[in-house]
Design an enzyme around this catalytic site. Structure first.
Site, PDB file in Angstrom:
ATOM      1  CG  ASP B 118      -0.323  -0.068   2.175  1.00 26.01           C
ATOM      2  OD1 ASP B 118       0.723  -0.518   2.337  1.00 26.01           O
ATOM      3  OD2 ASP B 118      -1.648  -0.151   3.206  1.00 26.01           O
ATOM      4  CG  ASN B 152       3.082   4.518   3.836  1.00 23.49           C
ATOM      5  OD1 ASN B 152       4.085   5.494   4.477  1.00 23.49           O
ATOM      6  ND2 ASN B 152       3.257   3.397   4.446  1.00 23.49           N
ATOM      7  CB  CYS B 173       8.371   5.246   8.883  1.00 20.40           C
ATOM      8  SG  CYS B 173       7.944   4.217   8.502  1.00 20.40           S
ATOM      9  CG  HIS B 174       5.862   2.763  12.761  1.00 16.84           C
ATOM     10  ND1 HIS B 174       3.897   3.023  13.384  1.00 16.84           N
ATOM     11  CD2 HIS B 174       5.031   1.397  11.983  1.00 16.84           C
ATOM     12  CE1 HIS B 174       3.608   2.343  12.288  1.00 16.84           C
ATOM     13  NE2 HIS B 174       3.769   1.409  11.792  1.00 16.84           N
ATOM     14  CG  HIS B 202       8.533   1.533   4.135  1.00 15.09           C
ATOM     15  ND1 HIS B 202       7.393   1.580   2.988  1.00 15.09           N
ATOM     16  CD2 HIS B 202       8.505   2.244   5.128  1.00 15.09           C
ATOM     17  CE1 HIS B 202       6.498   1.443   4.128  1.00 15.09           C
ATOM     18  NE2 HIS B 202       6.923   1.690   4.930  1.00 15.09           N
ATOM     19  CG  ASP B 258       7.904  -0.747   6.553  1.00 14.16           C
ATOM     20  OD1 ASP B 258       7.057  -2.202   6.642  1.00 14.16           O
ATOM     21  OD2 ASP B 258       8.114  -0.086   7.668  1.00 14.16           O
TER      22      ASP B 258
END
Lengths: 471, 471
Positions: B118, B152, B173-174, B202, B258
């Site tokens: 996504d 995102n 972001c985590h 990411h 990620d």
């Protein structure tokens, strides 16, 4: 002081004769020594015979040496012109065949923005090894000599050598010559054309194109508009190919020289696609038929060169003009023109090496297109990446021109960035001699369908090219 | 002075409740106003009910507002947290289906180093348009407010917004949380782990990993060596997946968060390949089964949130703990843990937004992982590209840490460069709203077989996403 110019890989006769003829048309370099070096004795002998013959007919004051020993060529040299292709075309074709066997159309070296069929960057470690060997030898035995790099890949080679060696070195290509062809097609007098190109070797763009003080791009656009029924005269005739025009549309500046050959996969997916963009019947120089055509021409030229050398050996007083005439039917038109030019007393070949030497030696300042480290000339490109740009050269050195107007961002971000990225990948793979990096390179290749495919092609390439990987 | 924090796209209940619970666990921010904004009235009403209920049970001093008017959310805001996903997952799945129909496995937005299902960069012009709309609105009506970007694509979004807007903005972001998970697996007390990550959102890498003054990488390598029979507990469990380990082998530093999902095609050619690298039965979060698993979890959570809100509306004194218990069988484990954490009086959610606000408002200095323009932090990356790095934040501002040790060149040249290149392509396509650039992007895609394929997929995407191209 007489200058020693060594030609490494002198067996490619046409290239060597071009340089020799340029030399005897440059009176300020009279008294020079030309050292012809090749590991193929037969070709070396032939080119030596031809060079001596042409030079003597021109009444030239040149001393010739011939050797198959690289050290002898380097010793005492002021200029080393490297045109050697290690393994020759046979090696390249072998590598291509392995690639095709594993599903890589035109071989694994054929890559986005590097579609030229003998410009190998992945399977060509032998060639890169030779670059390194030659520069190390020069560092030891001729540390003040210039290395003029003519052998491909000029982009990877220049970047590699300038990063790893202290010798003076520059890469040369004649691709910018198509600016003349394009100007001629537009009926512009080249003496009034104000032009500049910029990019990387085989990826250069006409950033400036002015005629008699006016922007000449509208003339080019007008010419393209009325251009109908375009058909190539031979596979390399691509200045106005649909591919070149499409690249112009996308990038906003015109692709020059070998650049139209080096588009994206859009023009190269398969042979039918190539025919659509580079014309029938060949599909351009880098389609199977176009490349066969080139290889056939090349072998005809090699044959006739060998025959001519043999005839001269048998009869030193032979008039080469008469030798060429009866065979005209078989001989490539371009070759005949080429030979005429070599025999002509004035016209230079278009290769830049001899004028470059003349500029440095005799301060005969001249404008060249050179491959040199970027050093801030093109923004967003690292300083130590070799770019191809115009430069003024004289006794004081190399003076690159500022890029004016700048290259469009479109060219930098969509063309040069991916090309430079792959240059870096290829060089790292070579420097580390790491087949895993070739694998990773291919994982990102549009023709790759699986990891197994990648591994099997790399394994076979490594085996057959004499580098046994541990991947 | 009380702070107004607006959550745009507040309908994603879990995310909003995390922030609200972090807020009532941060006494120094008491008296704050939280403005919940969403265009979906039903979800907005549910989240409002839940937020009020949780806050009131915690005895929090928070004023809530709810609106579906973006201007109201922006007016008077000190912080605007953007978590909106324009069109929701339904839109993304529609775009994916079009891509798959034309031969693009997992859709055209799935790309080298951007495989997260996504995280759309090509068909997501609506999302980018919303980013622009929101920042323009903030420039007009809340020019001193901070925008905290949670939605995102954070990489493309942060780069776009920082280049085009004057507002203060940061991407969050985590993903770096997996440093904790990895440390825990290695039995390391996180309080003694000295770590740092760097890269782009990411695509972040553990460049520093030390434990009690010693390099902790040998511990990690040892752990991986004895790790056998690895099986994922759920699709997102990939910290020690074969893909993560293989990326570690190639890049020399460990991929975090990620990043293991965002490898090359090597791990993603097809579903079988994914299963091999991310484990059975799902093949990771970004394989068809893994992604279905996630979407199912998401819909369960959405349902239970709606049910819980309804139950609270009917009986305001309801004990939410009892509400959750009987349904345990159906509810995702992660969700139950999440809810426990929200109900817990001390444990923070791990989201960085509220601590970030606390750091700026009350000088409660803290260490964050932020997305900010590079500005020379990582070499060979342009200054205005958003990178994800550690930074200390306090009232005086954002103080990014020097990257120490530097990221390996391997990561920069083989991972970040191609990822950044595609970010630039995607942003230019959006900014110019030019479908031709999406075509050119796809011409370079590994799944592309012909120009016709490219043109037909882009045409359908443009039509169905409401942007009629002129390509």
């Amino acid at each position: 002081m007489s200058v020693k110019i060594s030609i490494v890989g002198a067996g490619s006769a046409v290239f060597s004769l071009r340089l020799v003829s340029d030399l005897y048309k440059t009176p300020s370099l009279k008294g020079a020594t030309v050292c012809l070096m090749d590991i193929d004795d037969q070709r070396l002998s032939a080119v030596q015979t031809l060079a001596r013959k042409f030079a003597s007919e021109a009444g030239a004051d040149i001393t010739f040496e011939a050797t198959n020993d690289l050290e002898k060529a380097v010793d005492g040299a002021n200029y080393v012109i490297n045109s050697a292709m290690v393994g020759g075309h046979a090696f390249l074709e072998k590598m291509r065949a392995i690639g095709e066997k594993h599903g890589y159309y035109r071989g694994i070296d054929t890559q986005e923005f590097n579609m030229v069929s003998d410009y190998y960057t992945l399977t060509n470690w032998k060639q890169f090894d030779f670059f390194t060997q030659l520069t190390h030898l020069m560092e030891q035995r001729a540390p003040n000599a210039w290395m003029l790099q003519a052998a491909n890949p000029v982009f990877e080679g220049t970047t590699l050598i300038r990063r790893t060696s202290s010798i003076k070195m520059m890469g040369f290509c004649h691709g910018h010559f198509s600016v003349r062809e394009i100007s001629k097609a537009l009926n512009l007098d080249i003496n009034h054309v104000d032009w500049q190109v910029a990019g990387v070797n085989h990826g250069i763009w006409l950033n400036r194109f002015r005629y008699k003080g006016q922007d000449a791009y509208p003339l080019l656009e007008e010419y393209l508009l009325v251009l109908s029924d375009w058909k190539p005269e031979q596979p390399f005739d691509d200045n106005f190919s649909p591919a070149a025009q499409d690249m112009f549309g996308f990038y906003g500046v015109y692709p020059i020289g070998d650049t139209p050959r080096n588009g994206s996969w859009k023009y190269h997916f398969d042979t039918d696609t190539k025919k659509r963009w580079y014309g029938e019947p060949w599909g351009g120089a880098d389609a199977p038929e176009g490349w066969s055509w080139y290889q056939h021409q090349l072998s005809l030229v090699t044959q006739v060169m060998a025959q001519m050398a043999q005839a001269i050996k048998e009869k030193p007083s032979l008039d080469v003009r008469t030798f060429l005439t009866p065979k005209v039917g078989q001989l490539p038109e371009a070759f005949l023109q080429e030979t005429q030019r070599i025999l002509d007393s004035k016209e230079m070949s278009g290769e830049q090496h001899i004028p470059f030497i003349d500029a440095l030696e005799n301060n005969h300042g001249n404008r060249f297109v050179v491959n040199i480290p970027n050093q801030g000339l093109i923004p967003d490109i690292a300083d130590d990446v070799a770019i191809e740009v115009n430069a003024w050269v004289d006794k004081a050195g190399i003076h690159p021109e500022p890029i004016d107007p700048p290259l469009p961002k479109r060219v930098i971000q969509w063309y040069l960035t991916p090309r430079i990225m792959r240059m870096e990948w290829a060089l790292e793979a070579f420097i580390k001699k790491d087949p895993m990096l070739i694998e990773e390179f291919l994982i990102r290749d549009l023709r790759t369908q699986s990891l197994e495919q990648v591994r099997s092609v790399v394994q076979e390439i490594m085996q057959e090219s004499g580098y046994l990987g541990d991947s």
